[in-house]
Design a protein around this motif. Structure first.
Motif, PDB file in Angstrom:
ATOM      1  N   ASN A 116       0.825  -1.216  -0.065  1.00 58.82           N
ATOM      2  CA  ASN A 116       0.119  -0.048   0.195  1.00 58.82           C
ATOM      3  C   ASN A 116       0.834   1.207   0.004  1.00 58.82           C
ATOM      4  OD1 ASN A 116      -2.589  -1.317  -0.151  1.00 58.82           O
ATOM      5  ND2 ASN A 116      -2.760  -1.169   2.166  1.00 58.82           N
ATOM      6  N   ILE A 152      -6.264   3.974  -4.273  1.00 57.22           N
ATOM      7  CA  ILE A 152      -7.011   2.769  -3.474  1.00 57.22           C
ATOM      8  C   ILE A 152      -5.890   2.031  -2.801  1.00 57.22           C
ATOM      9  CG2 ILE A 152      -8.801   2.803  -5.174  1.00 57.22           C
ATOM     10  CD1 ILE A 152      -7.348  -0.112  -5.669  1.00 57.22           C
ATOM     11  N   ARG A 153      -6.395   1.575  -1.686  1.00 51.05           N
ATOM     12  CA  ARG A 153      -5.557   0.627  -0.906  1.00 51.05           C
ATOM     13  C   ARG A 153      -5.878  -0.626  -1.222  1.00 51.05           C
ATOM     14  NH1 ARG A 153      -7.986   3.131   4.309  1.00 51.05           N
ATOM     15  NH2 ARG A 153      -9.631   2.757   2.970  1.00 51.05           N
ATOM     16  N   ARG A 154      -4.920  -1.410  -1.428  1.00 55.56           N
ATOM     17  CA  ARG A 154      -5.122  -2.979  -2.084  1.00 55.56           C
ATOM     18  C   ARG A 154      -5.696  -3.815  -0.926  1.00 55.56           C
ATOM     19  NH1 ARG A 154      -1.777  -5.172  -5.425  1.00 55.56           N
ATOM     20  NH2 ARG A 154      -1.990  -7.259  -5.802  1.00 55.56           N
ATOM     21  N   PRO A 157     -14.162   0.720   2.870  1.00 50.70           N
ATOM     22  CA  PRO A 157     -13.614   1.260   1.862  1.00 50.70           C
ATOM     23  C   PRO A 157     -14.114   2.691   1.390  1.00 50.70           C
ATOM     24  CG  PRO A 157     -14.940  -0.729   1.367  1.00 50.70           C
ATOM     25  CD  PRO A 157     -15.202  -0.462   2.769  1.00 50.70           C
ATOM     26  N   GLU A 189     -12.094   0.987  -4.489  1.00 49.67           N
ATOM     27  CA  GLU A 189     -11.598   0.047  -3.496  1.00 49.67           C
ATOM     28  C   GLU A 189     -12.271  -1.105  -2.735  1.00 49.67           C
ATOM     29  OE1 GLU A 189      -8.610   2.599  -0.664  1.00 49.67           O
ATOM     30  OE2 GLU A 189     -10.445   2.085   0.763  1.00 49.67           O
ATOM     31  N   TRP A 241     -10.960  -4.844  -2.913  1.00 50.61           N
ATOM     32  CA  TRP A 241     -10.855  -5.798  -1.358  1.00 50.61           C
ATOM     33  C   TRP A 241     -11.791  -6.813  -1.839  1.00 50.61           C
ATOM     34  CZ3 TRP A 241     -11.605  -1.661   3.077  1.00 50.61           C
ATOM     35  CH2 TRP A 241     -10.653  -0.920   3.071  1.00 50.61           C
TER      36      TRP A 241
END
Ligand SMILES: O=P(O)(O)OC[C@@H](O)[C@@H](O)c1c[nH]c2ccccc12
Length: 405
Positions: free
Chosen positions: A93, A103-105, A130, A135, A139
């Motif tokens: 991230n 976006i965060r993985r 999210p 995102e 996820w």
């Protein structure tokens, strides 16, 4: 490697952890409420690396209880890998963020829930919600892919590829159509629904739609395979592939793991989407190499200048899509295609011989003319043609002309 055990007594409904040095504090509810006292193990804390023996945590338990205590123990061998994996994803991230990826993985405060013991460990209000739809999709995909991988190993997929027929030439088909019609080559999308537009077509027969697209003059087809958000499937991809349709097929998926490239190839894809808003440079480079080995064409999708610049610095990319839709907000603006093809950037793209696809929000002959003027040699269209009773007539309406022959 160390972790923390929280001893909880029977019927504890919640507890709160308050680290001393201004670190993240959190509340945790227990559901179901334990009937017996138990050990609740926290191996994934928001600040795992700063979570040291010396930083003793205060537990506050509303219900009870002197019997709620904190201790630190060695993580059993088997869990070490899981914790490592989680730490690596935190770094992932960070690297992604440094490249402008918003976006965060994975949920930043803990891995997917199935990693965690008898009680769910989830931080409330601290990052596990999210931030936007992209995102959320990613996820969800992360959990989905890890489940799929358990069922089909890479080795098994590779075996299936031994006898697979060769892929079809995706870029060749686009160029040929462009020459034949004088319009950008059409990638027509088999799309039932989307999170932004809901269901586009109730009577959805993917093979019938694919055949109509081919008859109407589409150069290639795009088949959505995400189930949860787009109501697509790999069955649709397979069914179209074996239906006699000759157009090369793009697997429209949210790729986060190289395993998915092998899977798409096994299921009949000729090309695959790689989204720069999701994948850091190193992943794109690695996946481009694998695509080449598999004979898959990679369509690398960008939405803004920064993503375009990142992608232009990566060797071996031949096909770039400019998405007019922001996948985080759903806002569509077709002038985005023009903006990203202007000036030096446009020159670099031409010098590199990259084929550009204008994606999303194209409805009229004027829209097609606009993106063509901006420099695209191909377009990716879903909504405006899939909604028509006869999608082949939809194509003629989109171009203002019958492009079928
Ligand atoms: O239906 P439209 O507006 O014509 O858009 C098609 C296609 O560009 C869009 O579905 C798309 C482009 N990039 C994506 C990435 C994921 C999911 C979907 C997409």
């Amino acid at each position: 490697m160390e972790c923390m055990n929280v001893m909880i007594s029977a019927r504890t409904t919640s507890f709160a952890v308050k680290p001393p040095h201004g670190l993240l504090s959190f509340q945790h509810s227990l559901n179901p409420i334990p009937q017996k006292s138990a050990v609740f193990k926290l191996t994934q804390t928001p600040n795992y690396s700063s979570f040291k023996r010396s930083s003793f945590l205060h537990i506050r338990s509303q219900q009870l209880d002197e019997s709620t205590t904190v201790s630190e123990t060695k993580v059993p061998e088997g869990d070490v890998l899981k914790v490592k994996e989680w730490e690596v994803s935190m770094f992932h991230n960070e690297v992604a963020a440094s490249q402008g990826i918003k976006i965060r993985r994975r949920p930043p405060t803990g891995p997917p829930l199935h990693y965690v013991g008898p009680f769910e460990f989830r931080l409330q209000n601290e990052g596990n919600t999210p931030r936007n739809i992209l995102e959320e999709i990613v996820w969800n995909k992360d959990v989905e892919v890890s489940q799929m991988k358990e069922k089909r190993s890479l080795v098994a997929l590779k075996k299936q590829l031994d006898n697979a027929p060769p892929t079809r030439d995706f870029i060749g088909a686009l160029k040929e159509a462009n020459k034949r019609t004088g319009f950008p080559g059409l990638i027509a999308e088999v799309k039932k629904a989307s999170p932004s537009r809901g269901v586009l077509r109730e009577d959805f027969d993917p093979v019938q739609i694919a055949k109509a697209y081919e008859k109407g003059g589409a150069a290639c087809l795009s088949v959505l395979t995400d189930q949860k958000f787009f109501q697509g499937s790999f069955e649709n991809l397979e069914a179209i592939k074996s239906s006699g349709v000759q157009c090369p097929l793009l697997c429209k998926e949210f790729v986060i793991d190289a395993w998915q490239l092998f899977y798409a190839r096994v299921k009949g894809a000729d090309a695959i989407l790689l989204i720069a808003a999701v994948l850091p440079d190193l992943d794109i480079k690695y996946m481009i190499k694998i695509c080449k080995l598999l004979g898959l064409t990679a369509l690398v999708e960008v939405h803004d200048e920064r993503e375009m610049d990142r992608v232009l610095d990566i060797e071996g990319i031949e096909l770039v899509g400019i998405n007019n839709r922001d996948l985080g907000t759903f806002k569509v603006d077709i002038s985005n295609t023009k903006k990203l093809l202007e000036g030096e950037r446009g020159q670099k793209i031409r010098d590199k011989g990259i084929t550009v696809v204008g994606e999303s929000g194209l409805f009229t002959p004027a829209d097609i003319a606009y993106v063509q003027e901006a420099g695209v040699k191909a377009v990716l269209v879903g909504e405006s043609i899939v909604k028509q009773n006869d999608p082949s007539i939809g194509i003629a309406q989109l171009f203002g002309k019958d492009i079928s022959s």
